[in-house]
Design a protein around this motif. Sequence first.
Motif, PDB file in Angstrom:
ATOM      1  N   SER A  15       6.076  -9.748  -7.442  1.00 55.99           N
ATOM      2  CA  SER A  15       4.869  -9.016  -7.803  1.00 55.99           C
ATOM      3  C   SER A  15       4.834  -8.545  -9.255  1.00 55.99           C
ATOM      4  O   SER A  15       3.883  -8.800  -9.982  1.00 55.99           O
ATOM      5  CB  SER A  15       4.715  -7.804  -6.872  1.00 55.99           C
ATOM      6  N   PRO A  20       1.534 -14.681  -2.364  1.00 57.81           N
ATOM      7  CA  PRO A  20       1.549 -13.366  -1.709  1.00 57.81           C
ATOM      8  C   PRO A  20       1.134 -13.487  -0.247  1.00 57.81           C
ATOM      9  O   PRO A  20       0.155 -14.158   0.078  1.00 57.81           O
ATOM     10  CB  PRO A  20       0.523 -12.563  -2.515  1.00 57.81           C
ATOM     11  N   ARG A  26       0.210  -5.786  -5.200  1.00 55.58           N
ATOM     12  CA  ARG A  26       1.243  -6.791  -5.479  1.00 55.58           C
ATOM     13  C   ARG A  26       0.617  -8.153  -5.769  1.00 55.58           C
ATOM     14  O   ARG A  26       1.066  -8.885  -6.650  1.00 55.58           O
ATOM     15  CB  ARG A  26       2.199  -6.906  -4.285  1.00 55.58           C
ATOM     16  N   SER A  27      -0.412  -8.495  -5.003  1.00 49.28           N
ATOM     17  CA  SER A  27      -1.077  -9.779  -5.196  1.00 49.28           C
ATOM     18  C   SER A  27      -1.728  -9.856  -6.574  1.00 49.28           C
ATOM     19  O   SER A  27      -1.634 -10.875  -7.272  1.00 49.28           O
ATOM     20  CB  SER A  27      -2.125  -9.993  -4.101  1.00 49.28           C
ATOM     21  N   PHE A  30       0.958 -10.347  -9.095  1.00 53.85           N
ATOM     22  CA  PHE A  30       1.476 -11.717  -9.026  1.00 53.85           C
ATOM     23  C   PHE A  30       0.572 -12.679  -9.789  1.00 53.85           C
ATOM     24  O   PHE A  30       1.035 -13.472 -10.619  1.00 53.85           O
ATOM     25  CB  PHE A  30       1.597 -12.147  -7.562  1.00 53.85           C
TER      26      PHE A  30
END
Length: 389
Positions: free
Chosen positions: A103, A133, A144-145, A148
């Motif tokens: 991430s 993700p 987090r996505s 990323f």
Amino acid sequence: MNNFLDTSTKQSSVLWVIDGSLKDQLHKNARLKPAMELVKSGWKVRMITSGTPDDSEHLPITFMKIPWPNIYLFGVIGYYLKTISLLLSGKIKTDILFFQMDSFAFILLVIPIWQKITNKQKYRVVVDYRSLPMDTQSLKGKLRSAAFYLGVFITKYLDVKITAITAQLSEALKVRREQLIGLWPSGAELDDFSDCYGKRRWPEKNEPIRLIYLGVLTEERNLISVIKAAGMAKMKGTNLTVDIVGSGPQKEDLKKRVRKNRYDFINIHGPYPYHSVPDLLSQYDIGILPFPDVPKMNVSSAIKMFEYMAAGMPVLATRIQAHTNVFKDMEFVFWCAETPESMAKAIKKADRSKESLPTFGKNAKDYSRNWSWEKSAKELSIALRRITT
């Protein structure tokens, strides 16, 4: 520290920044096994991690521990900022700076940006992609996505090289051909599972077939369909047991469904320590890979797929690209769609094939030699050599 900074060797060297701790056993093996094979291929390997393995002093790898404070978001950012500070200090010399894009690992892309600004290239930077993700629904998952994909965007426009777990992941991320230097899938440590086949007692005609799912317990893994399929197969007279083993947010929901339906032939267990996994798999006949036909599963290379084979187990698998690319037309696979109805038919077919299960298991074990960490790490070594020679 002095040993970590030692540059006396003339070996090609790689500095691997780990996205977390190497004390976690599964995480440890997915990183250390390939790293050990790189050493065998002639590389000097050093690792930066937030937690060193207990047996680190006995390994031919040098470690540096950087704290990862247990504070959400600030902990991971602090870890990577400390790593950047160390790298920009000029104290560490290495041919390749290598890290997986989790991430927030995109923060490390400050290194090639700084090198471009100062026109001083100290490190050849290689970014490795292992998955898409999984959680894109929760607030943390969305954060987090977003991090990323920000990393993906920055990587594409920097002079860095990329490795990936599968060609499908590379295509999904739209990696430019000139950036991609190699693919290296997951694998299994074959020696760890070498005794499983011999220990297994295969079911007699009137005994149940024993199926196991071993892995993360989340909605994305399609485990509800496994429970429904097992129930359907049982109602139609199939003699079976199913154990679902692991941890994850869906664990309690799975338990409730089993209790509600009074499925005493299905058990939900917590995670097993990795060193116990070979003994665990030796007690089952068939491994389950129930993943649905969606991009984040199709680009994967699940470690358990290879460990089932290494343990000498036939597998029940959904016919998705991530599975067909590996298994092709091997007869030890009981194919199904991701629906409970299709899985139930595959379970019934496995039950009717009891006499053939030992042969299928032997074939799976033999085939697993094509999917070891040793072979995978050789592909990684070849990829890294492309930019050091």
